[in-house]
Every structure is written in structure tokens, then in C-alpha cells.
Design a protein around this motif. Structure first.
Motif, mmCIF file in Angstrom:
data_model
loop_
_atom_site.group_PDB
_atom_site.id
_atom_site.type_symbol
_atom_site.label_atom_id
_atom_site.label_comp_id
_atom_site.label_asym_id
_atom_site.label_seq_id
_atom_site.Cartn_x
_atom_site.Cartn_y
_atom_site.Cartn_z
ATOM 1 N N ILE A 1 0.829 -1.194 -0.155
ATOM 2 C CA ILE A 1 0.183 0.160 0.092
ATOM 3 C C ILE A 1 1.042 1.218 -0.075
ATOM 4 C CG2 ILE A 1 -1.818 1.062 1.161
ATOM 5 C CD1 ILE A 1 -2.845 -1.367 0.077
ATOM 6 N N ILE A 2 1.974 1.165 0.781
ATOM 7 C CA ILE A 2 2.810 2.376 0.851
ATOM 8 C C ILE A 2 3.510 2.379 -0.742
ATOM 9 C CG2 ILE A 2 4.923 3.262 1.890
ATOM 10 C CD1 ILE A 2 3.949 2.029 4.552
ATOM 11 N N MET A 3 4.162 1.595 -1.189
ATOM 12 C CA MET A 3 4.401 1.585 -2.447
ATOM 13 C C MET A 3 3.395 2.271 -3.733
ATOM 14 S SD MET A 3 7.462 0.919 -2.039
ATOM 15 C CE MET A 3 7.143 1.257 -0.285
ATOM 16 N N TYR A 4 2.424 1.700 -3.378
ATOM 17 C CA TYR A 4 1.280 2.500 -4.364
ATOM 18 C C TYR A 4 1.132 3.791 -3.888
ATOM 19 C CZ TYR A 4 -0.584 -2.028 -5.923
ATOM 20 O OH TYR A 4 -0.763 -3.176 -6.557
ATOM 21 N N ILE A 5 1.166 4.286 -2.887
ATOM 22 C CA ILE A 5 0.951 5.639 -2.428
ATOM 23 C C ILE A 5 2.290 6.504 -3.031
ATOM 24 C CG2 ILE A 5 1.161 7.393 -0.568
ATOM 25 C CD1 ILE A 5 -0.610 5.328 1.229
ATOM 26 N N ILE A 6 3.619 5.964 -2.821
ATOM 27 C CA ILE A 6 4.469 6.598 -3.591
ATOM 28 C C ILE A 6 4.509 6.962 -5.028
ATOM 29 C CG2 ILE A 6 6.977 6.652 -3.713
ATOM 30 C CD1 ILE A 6 7.109 5.455 -0.777
ATOM 31 N N PHE A 7 4.164 5.944 -5.745
ATOM 32 C CA PHE A 7 3.924 5.716 -6.856
ATOM 33 C C PHE A 7 2.903 6.920 -7.423
ATOM 34 C CE2 PHE A 7 1.852 4.160 -10.927
ATOM 35 C CZ PHE A 7 2.809 4.132 -11.798
ATOM 36 N N GLY A 8 1.662 6.723 -6.834
ATOM 37 C CA GLY A 8 0.767 7.707 -7.232
ATOM 38 C C GLY A 8 1.131 9.283 -6.911
ATOM 39 N N LEU A 9 1.983 9.297 -5.750
ATOM 40 C CA LEU A 9 2.202 10.992 -5.742
ATOM 41 C C LEU A 9 3.172 11.213 -6.987
ATOM 42 C CD1 LEU A 9 2.799 11.000 -1.864
ATOM 43 C CD2 LEU A 9 1.344 12.258 -3.161
ATOM 44 N N PHE A 10 4.097 10.443 -7.105
ATOM 45 C CA PHE A 10 5.215 10.714 -8.191
ATOM 46 C C PHE A 10 4.342 10.802 -9.491
ATOM 47 C CE2 PHE A 10 7.850 9.287 -11.761
ATOM 48 C CZ PHE A 10 8.855 10.196 -11.647
ATOM 49 N N THR A 11 3.387 9.914 -9.860
ATOM 50 C CA THR A 11 2.568 10.006 -11.110
ATOM 51 C C THR A 11 1.849 11.188 -11.197
ATOM 52 O OG1 THR A 11 2.478 7.770 -11.404
ATOM 53 C CG2 THR A 11 1.072 8.663 -12.689
ATOM 54 N N GLY A 12 1.084 11.684 -10.091
ATOM 55 C CA GLY A 12 0.537 12.627 -9.801
ATOM 56 C C GLY A 12 1.425 13.901 -10.214
ATOM 57 N N ILE A 13 2.510 14.221 -9.672
ATOM 58 C CA ILE A 13 3.411 15.257 -10.023
ATOM 59 C C ILE A 13 3.551 15.173 -11.532
ATOM 60 C CG2 ILE A 13 5.747 16.210 -9.432
ATOM 61 C CD1 ILE A 13 5.557 15.090 -6.786
ATOM 62 N N MET A 14 3.977 14.233 -12.021
ATOM 63 C CA MET A 14 4.222 14.309 -13.368
ATOM 64 C C MET A 14 3.108 14.869 -14.236
ATOM 65 S SD MET A 14 6.435 10.953 -14.265
ATOM 66 C CE MET A 14 5.840 10.705 -15.837
ATOM 67 N N ILE A 15 1.895 14.211 -13.646
ATOM 68 C CA ILE A 15 0.389 14.532 -14.582
ATOM 69 C C ILE A 15 0.324 16.326 -14.416
ATOM 70 C CG2 ILE A 15 -1.786 14.520 -14.507
ATOM 71 C CD1 ILE A 15 -1.337 11.523 -14.193
ATOM 72 N N PHE A 16 0.518 16.897 -13.163
ATOM 73 C CA PHE A 16 0.326 18.038 -12.829
ATOM 74 C C PHE A 16 1.242 18.810 -13.463
ATOM 75 C CE2 PHE A 16 0.920 21.679 -10.235
ATOM 76 C CZ PHE A 16 -0.261 22.417 -10.411
ATOM 77 N N TYR A 17 2.213 18.518 -13.540
ATOM 78 C CA TYR A 17 3.514 19.379 -14.450
ATOM 79 C C TYR A 17 3.232 19.310 -15.734
ATOM 80 C CZ TYR A 17 7.766 20.532 -16.742
ATOM 81 O OH TYR A 17 8.865 20.972 -17.427
ATOM 82 N N TYR A 18 2.712 18.250 -16.410
ATOM 83 C CA TYR A 18 2.281 18.507 -17.985
ATOM 84 C C TYR A 18 1.064 19.362 -18.128
ATOM 85 C CZ TYR A 18 6.254 15.467 -19.510
ATOM 86 O OH TYR A 18 7.455 14.985 -19.685
ATOM 87 N N TRP A 19 -0.019 19.012 -17.347
ATOM 88 C CA TRP A 19 -1.242 19.896 -16.951
ATOM 89 C C TRP A 19 -0.762 21.317 -17.271
ATOM 90 C CZ3 TRP A 19 -3.255 22.765 -13.418
ATOM 91 C CH2 TRP A 19 -4.563 23.287 -13.616
ATOM 92 N N SER A 20 0.105 21.647 -16.242
ATOM 93 C CA SER A 20 0.477 23.121 -16.132
ATOM 94 C C SER A 20 0.974 23.755 -17.118
ATOM 95 C CB SER A 20 1.244 23.279 -14.789
ATOM 96 O OG SER A 20 2.328 22.715 -14.818
ATOM 97 N N ILE A 21 1.806 22.702 -17.909
ATOM 98 C CA ILE A 21 2.664 23.376 -19.282
ATOM 99 C C ILE A 21 1.659 23.397 -20.286
ATOM 100 C CG2 ILE A 21 4.382 22.981 -20.633
ATOM 101 C CD1 ILE A 21 6.300 22.656 -18.401
ATOM 102 N N TYR A 22 1.164 22.386 -20.638
ATOM 103 C CA TYR A 22 0.342 21.972 -21.860
ATOM 104 C C TYR A 22 -1.149 22.405 -21.781
ATOM 105 C CZ TYR A 22 4.954 20.176 -23.296
ATOM 106 O OH TYR A 22 6.129 20.033 -23.501
ATOM 107 N N GLY A 23 -1.774 22.636 -20.690
ATOM 108 C CA GLY A 23 -3.157 22.597 -20.633
ATOM 109 C C GLY A 23 -3.862 21.160 -20.767
ATOM 110 N N TYR A 24 -4.797 21.346 -21.369
ATOM 111 C CA TYR A 24 -5.722 20.352 -21.602
ATOM 112 C C TYR A 24 -5.022 19.497 -22.718
ATOM 113 C CZ TYR A 24 -9.453 22.447 -18.923
ATOM 114 O OH TYR A 24 -10.203 23.077 -17.950
#
Length: 79
Positions: free
Chosen positions: A56-79
């Protein structure tokens, strides 16, 4: 090398170390419990049985990292 190579490697190393130490901790407690005949389960584990689950803790770490990547690309390129 892409922009996300180094952060991915760092996140992977963190996941491996956390998984190792949590799994080693669980194994130590299992050995202690096997050596004693009546070892009570701690209150934290009774109240939150998935709190110390390494998977469960590994899923949380992976989810946070993936969320950061998605947020980064969303903030740069928009939709």
C-alpha cells in the motif's frame, strides 16, 4: 535522456528502500511473534491493518510521483 529520467530513478530507489525496510520490519515482528506464545497485536495495527503494509505504501509513493508528473504536464500544456 529525458527530463524525467533522474526523478524516475530517484523515485524507484526510494520505493525499493522503503519496501525493503518495511518488509524487513514485518519479518522481524513475525519472528518475535513466533518465538513468543502470546504476543498481543499492537493497537495501531488493530485500528489500521493496512497502515504498515509495504504494498500500500508503494502504491502511495508511485501515485504521488505520477500525480506530480501529470500536474506538471497539465500546467505546461493545459488540456
Amino acid at each position: 535522456m529525458g527530463m524525467w529520467t533522474i526523478p524516475t530513478i530517484i523515485t524507484g530507489v526510494i520505493i525499493v528502500f522503503v519496501a525493503y525496510f518495511l518488509t524487513a520490519g514485518v519479518m522481524k515482528k513475525t519472528r518475535q511473534r513466533a518465538s513468543a506464545t502470546d504476543t498481543p497485536i499492537s493497537k495501531v495495527v488493530k485500528d489500521h491493518p493496512i497502515a504498515m503494509n509495504p504494498i500500500i505504501i508503494m502504491y502511495i509513493i508511485f501515485g504521488l510521483f505520477t500525480g506530480i508528473m501529470i500536474f506538471y504536464y497539465w500546467s505546461i500544456y493545459g488540456y
